[in-house]
Scaffold this motif. Sequence first.
Motif, short mmCIF file in Angstrom:
data_model
loop_
_atom_site.label_atom_id
_atom_site.label_comp_id
_atom_site.label_asym_id
_atom_site.label_seq_id
_atom_site.Cartn_x
_atom_site.Cartn_y
_atom_site.Cartn_z
N HIS A 1 -15.74 52.90 -41.54
CA HIS A 1 -14.40 52.93 -41.94
C HIS A 1 -13.84 51.62 -41.82
CE1 HIS A 1 -14.09 56.97 -40.22
NE2 HIS A 1 -14.96 56.68 -39.50
N TRP A 2 -12.65 51.51 -42.75
CA TRP A 2 -11.97 50.24 -42.74
C TRP A 2 -11.75 49.54 -41.43
CZ3 TRP A 2 -11.00 47.08 -46.73
CH2 TRP A 2 -10.11 46.04 -46.69
N ARG A 3 -12.27 48.31 -41.29
CA ARG A 3 -11.87 47.54 -40.04
C ARG A 3 -10.78 46.93 -39.89
NH1 ARG A 3 -17.26 48.18 -41.46
NH2 ARG A 3 -18.68 48.34 -39.96
N GLY A 4 -10.18 46.54 -40.90
CA GLY A 4 -8.79 45.78 -40.70
C GLY A 4 -7.94 46.67 -39.92
N HIS A 5 -6.61 45.70 -39.77
CA HIS A 5 -5.54 46.46 -38.95
C HIS A 5 -4.68 47.36 -40.01
CE1 HIS A 5 -6.23 44.45 -35.24
NE2 HIS A 5 -6.58 43.52 -35.94
N HIS A 6 -4.47 47.04 -41.01
CA HIS A 6 -3.84 47.60 -41.92
C HIS A 6 -4.40 48.23 -43.05
CE1 HIS A 6 -3.42 43.81 -44.24
NE2 HIS A 6 -3.10 43.50 -43.05
N THR A 7 -4.09 49.45 -43.51
CA THR A 7 -5.01 50.00 -44.75
C THR A 7 -4.49 49.41 -45.92
OG1 THR A 7 -4.97 52.08 -43.34
CG2 THR A 7 -5.95 52.04 -45.41
N PRO A 8 -5.28 49.01 -46.66
CA PRO A 8 -4.71 48.32 -47.82
C PRO A 8 -4.92 49.13 -49.18
CG PRO A 8 -7.04 47.68 -47.71
CD PRO A 8 -6.82 48.63 -46.84
N HIS A 9 -4.19 48.78 -50.18
CA HIS A 9 -4.20 49.69 -51.29
C HIS A 9 -5.16 49.29 -52.29
CE1 HIS A 9 -0.43 52.05 -50.74
NE2 HIS A 9 0.10 50.80 -50.25
N VAL A 10 -6.29 50.07 -52.06
CA VAL A 10 -7.67 49.39 -52.73
C VAL A 10 -7.59 50.39 -54.19
CG1 VAL A 10 -9.84 49.16 -52.68
CG2 VAL A 10 -8.55 48.78 -50.84
N ARG A 11 -7.77 49.60 -55.04
CA ARG A 11 -8.10 50.66 -56.48
C ARG A 11 -9.53 49.95 -57.11
NH1 ARG A 11 -3.35 49.45 -59.38
NH2 ARG A 11 -4.82 49.52 -61.24
N GLU A 12 -10.24 51.09 -57.77
CA GLU A 12 -11.34 50.61 -58.25
C GLU A 12 -11.07 49.81 -59.33
OE1 GLU A 12 -14.51 50.17 -58.69
OE2 GLU A 12 -15.12 52.13 -58.66
N ALA A 13 -12.53 48.92 -59.57
CA ALA A 13 -12.20 47.55 -60.54
C ALA A 13 -12.17 48.38 -61.86
CB ALA A 13 -13.64 47.14 -60.53
N GLY A 14 -11.42 47.53 -62.96
CA GLY A 14 -11.29 47.94 -64.39
C GLY A 14 -12.60 48.25 -65.06
N TRP A 15 -12.39 48.76 -66.22
CA TRP A 15 -13.33 49.29 -67.03
C TRP A 15 -14.27 48.28 -67.49
CZ3 TRP A 15 -15.87 53.73 -67.10
CH2 TRP A 15 -15.05 54.85 -66.63
N MET A 16 -13.82 47.02 -67.79
CA MET A 16 -14.42 45.81 -68.47
C MET A 16 -15.06 45.46 -67.45
SD MET A 16 -14.26 46.01 -71.35
CE MET A 16 -14.00 45.12 -72.58
N MET A 17 -14.61 45.21 -65.85
CA MET A 17 -15.53 44.73 -65.00
C MET A 17 -16.69 45.51 -64.57
SD MET A 17 -12.30 43.80 -62.80
CE MET A 17 -13.18 43.00 -61.26
N ARG A 18 -16.43 46.98 -64.73
CA ARG A 18 -17.61 47.92 -64.48
C ARG A 18 -18.48 47.81 -65.70
NH1 ARG A 18 -14.69 53.49 -63.51
NH2 ARG A 18 -12.63 52.50 -63.05
N LEU A 19 -18.09 47.51 -66.97
CA LEU A 19 -19.01 47.35 -67.75
C LEU A 19 -19.94 46.22 -67.50
CD1 LEU A 19 -19.87 48.48 -70.49
CD2 LEU A 19 -18.17 47.12 -71.68
N GLY A 20 -19.20 45.00 -67.42
CA GLY A 20 -20.05 43.79 -67.26
C GLY A 20 -21.20 44.12 -65.95
N MET A 21 -20.71 44.67 -64.93
CA MET A 21 -21.47 44.73 -63.79
C MET A 21 -22.53 45.79 -64.17
SD MET A 21 -19.38 44.60 -60.56
CE MET A 21 -18.01 45.67 -60.82
N GLY A 22 -22.30 46.95 -64.88
CA GLY A 22 -23.17 48.07 -65.22
C GLY A 22 -24.56 47.39 -66.11
N MET A 23 -23.90 46.64 -67.07
CA MET A 23 -24.98 46.14 -67.97
C MET A 23 -26.24 45.31 -67.17
SD MET A 23 -23.17 45.30 -71.53
CE MET A 23 -22.10 44.11 -71.13
N ALA A 24 -25.56 44.31 -66.39
CA ALA A 24 -26.35 43.60 -65.24
C ALA A 24 -27.32 44.52 -64.70
CB ALA A 24 -25.56 42.59 -64.49
N ALA A 25 -26.43 45.69 -63.97
CA ALA A 25 -27.47 46.42 -62.99
C ALA A 25 -28.46 47.23 -63.96
CB ALA A 25 -26.56 47.45 -62.51
N LEU A 26 -28.28 47.54 -64.93
CA LEU A 26 -29.21 48.36 -65.86
C LEU A 26 -30.53 47.15 -66.18
CD1 LEU A 26 -29.74 50.74 -67.51
CD2 LEU A 26 -28.58 49.97 -69.32
N THR A 27 -30.11 45.98 -66.35
CA THR A 27 -31.09 44.97 -66.65
C THR A 27 -31.87 44.58 -65.53
OG1 THR A 27 -29.29 43.96 -67.77
CG2 THR A 27 -31.31 42.94 -67.70
N CYS A 28 -31.32 44.92 -64.17
CA CYS A 28 -32.09 44.78 -62.89
C CYS A 28 -33.14 45.74 -63.04
CB CYS A 28 -31.06 44.73 -61.80
SG CYS A 28 -30.32 43.40 -61.52
#
Lengths: 314, 681
Positions: free
Chosen positions: B466-493
């Motif tokens: 569970h979230w450990r902090g005191h107040h629950t933050p508004h967390v949004r998923e990373a944008g598409w370009m960020m996911r793309l960059g990470m996804g390519m690196a993960a695939l290379t791994c």
Amino acid sequence: MNIYPLLIEMVQVLILLSVAPAFVGWVRVLKCWSQGRSSAGIFQPYRDLSKLFSKDVVLAENASWIFRFTPYLVFGTAVLAGGIIPILSTDLPLAATADIIVLVALFAIARFFTALAGMDIGTAFGGMGSSREMTIASLAEPAMLMAIFTMSLASRSTSLSQMAQAVLSGQPVLRPSVAFALLAFILIALAETGRIPVDNPATHLELTMIHEAMILEYSGRHLALIEWASMMKLFLFSALGIAAFAPWGISQSDDLLPVFAAFLFMAVKLGVAGVCLVLIETGLAKMRLFRLTEFLGSAFLLATLGMLSYFILE
Amino acid sequence: MMPTPIETASAGVLGLLFIVVLAGIFHRNQRLLLPVCFSLASAASLLTAVAGGWAVGQGLTEQVVMLIGLPDLPFHLRLDPLSGFFLTVIGLLAFFVSVYSIGYVKGFLGKRSVTSLVIFYCLFLAGMFMVVLSDDALIFLISWEVMAAASYFLVVFEDEQVENRRAAFLYMVVAHVGAIAILLSFGVLAGLATGFGSFSGYTFDAMRSARFPVEWATAAFLLSFFGFAAKAGVVPLHVWLPEAHPVAPSNISALMSGVMLKTAIYGIIRITFDLIRFFPWWWGAIVLILGLVSAVMGVLYALMQHDLKRLLAYHSVENIGIILIGIGLAMIFTAFKLPLLAALALTAGIYHTLNHAMFKGLLFMGAGAVLHATHERNMEEMGGLIHLMPWTAVLFLVGCISISALPPFNGFVSEWLTFQAFLLSPSLPSPLLKLLIPMGAALLALTGALAAACFVKAFGVTFLGHWRGHHTPHVREAGWMMRLGMGMAALTCLLLGIFPTLVIGWMDTVSEQLVGTGLGTSAGTLGWMWLTPVAYERASYSGPIVFFGILSVVVAAYLLLHVRPGAIHRVPIWDCGFQKINQRMQYNATSFSMPIRRIFGFLFHVREQVRLSPQTPHPAFPRRIHYYLRVRDRFWGWLYRPVIEASFWISRKVGRLQQGRIQAYLIYSFITIIILLVFVR
């Protein structure tokens, strides 16, 4: 292409799946006898498994996909390892897939995911189990590698089939390096499979459990898969020790008769291994967590002594 | 006419310099600047990576003398398999990170101008490319300084916080102390190559054709190793790394940790294997020992951290150590004339270089995505992000598995190769080494297992529970370009882990160039599926079978168990029937690493205190418990504090010269002129 080795491969995996619960049952029966209790019989693990498989799954509301995926992965790595370790024959098509270092790493990935699953629900017990499990694993790993190093010195290989063949073709003499490595291996195997004195598979006492703490929230078929996989893990570690240190009787060809004989030899050797395990478990008490450094440190020391004695004596 | 690899690589570098100009032009329109510049940067990086990969694959060596440079001292460039390999590593990660940056840097828009970020980003990349392309000491050092200066400005990008400025200053100091050592080392080599009267020894070609006396070669090696070790963050020169990497923007941390440290590895390999060539075995032993110390200490420090990016920074220390283990072994084997084993160890080292670039880049990008979403670096305040950021969680998990050296991902392959190199050490003729080198293998095993523990902690505390902090933050998923960059690196791994044989076949020209023999014929004897270093009987590993084997059993078990539609009941947490559970009862980063802290605590400076609050009526019923823990680096007190205090003392003494009165300064000038007239004339 010769289909025979493939067939033996499949037979071996089937034996692993079907015999592993009986092996655990045998250990439990022996333990009951040695402690003067009456046992539930050698087939009780099968009944436990079938009961769990027929039950519904009760899942914590915040469980993520990691929690649901882990049982399948743990089961998958155990089955794959069963196709690699020479149990019946040294001539397995999958034997070259992994040498002993890769095998250890296969068990490590199962452990990695089990530890993550322990932290997934967010209970104190789960985190405690994961933390302890990973600590013990990191202490066991150097000792394991040292034992592998010592064993590979004589056979000049880390492939299990090659190790087994090297022992079979060599003189049946007691080599000091192998004796040290065997002792170290037994200590490490106790730690890796979570037996007394490192962990107690029968306990659910809150502050002492390690492996059980991680899988506390599991139920139904998920629990069944994990239980089955841990039975296979015990079986596989015994088979691994047998293949590396006492492979006599294993088949080196694909003919039916030697393979069948190998099966009988295997059953006898596993029976003996079970007796040894029970002697250790009834003779020792579970150790405090922070005394395990000494336990695993002595395993490391033994393996190192084995290596030194190889260079000095042999 | 087809362009040659070196022309392609130069085009990539020029493209990056062009973006610098472009960023100045687009300065007014930040919203447009960002996608244009970073997509051009990704194209330029990819182009350079292709050029490097091409040179490695063909085993080409090309040299170019540039028309610019100092009078009579033109710049030399050279693209050979070694520099091609590092170009590929840098270019590939720079490509992924540039794609990621298109999304990531958006977070700064509206808060501050990103023009300087873009400009220094491109200069930083160009500097790194030029370091590996340069073929004389002059342009090498110029590129080295461009790289260091650009990265300094990137570290202080968010300069309103005092800790960022302090970290950047520390980085600058260590980088320059290292650069001086490298400069001196090149001075020794250049002077010995053609005599101290001539200037023509500054080219690497001149150094290559010279034969150095062993004592001078040792001096040059030790100086350059010191300099490169400072850049790479080898223990005990690592202190800048956990300070500077976390405060930089995350795309910069990814590049600094993933590839900038690798330029130091490149420097070590270039100087020892290519320029000096003949060396005694104990040079390798130094590299090996420092590698082992860095690996073990790096991972233990990482375990003590609860700042996600600091933890990753300490893991860079660990992985640089693992790379140095491979290189050190290769040096020992080369010194004892065992080229095949040297090729194995070298391949292990540089394969880990490639792997570390990919997974560490991925992990820093993932940490950046988490930071971006939660504005939180402290893991103790996180938890349960897997439900809010499912994509980032999966991609980060891939990085965690890879760095923990677990099959079938890439970190395992290079560590396995290193183990194989260790296991072959009994063929060394020296009995002392035979006995001591296996201890190194055990330490490497310890490192791997501790890394797995550390990443169970990092992933488990950040993404699970569970979230450990005191107040629950508004967390949004990373944008598409960020996911793309990470996804390519993960695939290379994943691909680097499943198909190591193909990769090793491609990069075999590097070990052919440096140690005279490749691994290729033995690595691929049974086809592309089996990785069999040295001999099939010795050891083998099949990435594809492990991956598809586990996958097929998992799928089969899943399908078999879902024939009968079993119900899944979602219920509240059971927890042995305990009812009043809350999120503060979860294990956190500090409690997770407690057993390890207790076992290995003697290596750190640990201060732990438990205090009851003063208004407690009775010690058995405390109202509140305060827990205080501080874990510090012992090296800081041993090594750095004396140096810092000494330099402050000296500057205080020298500072007395500064009177602020014009008469005093005139007297200084007068004395100086007199002295010069008397002595120099």
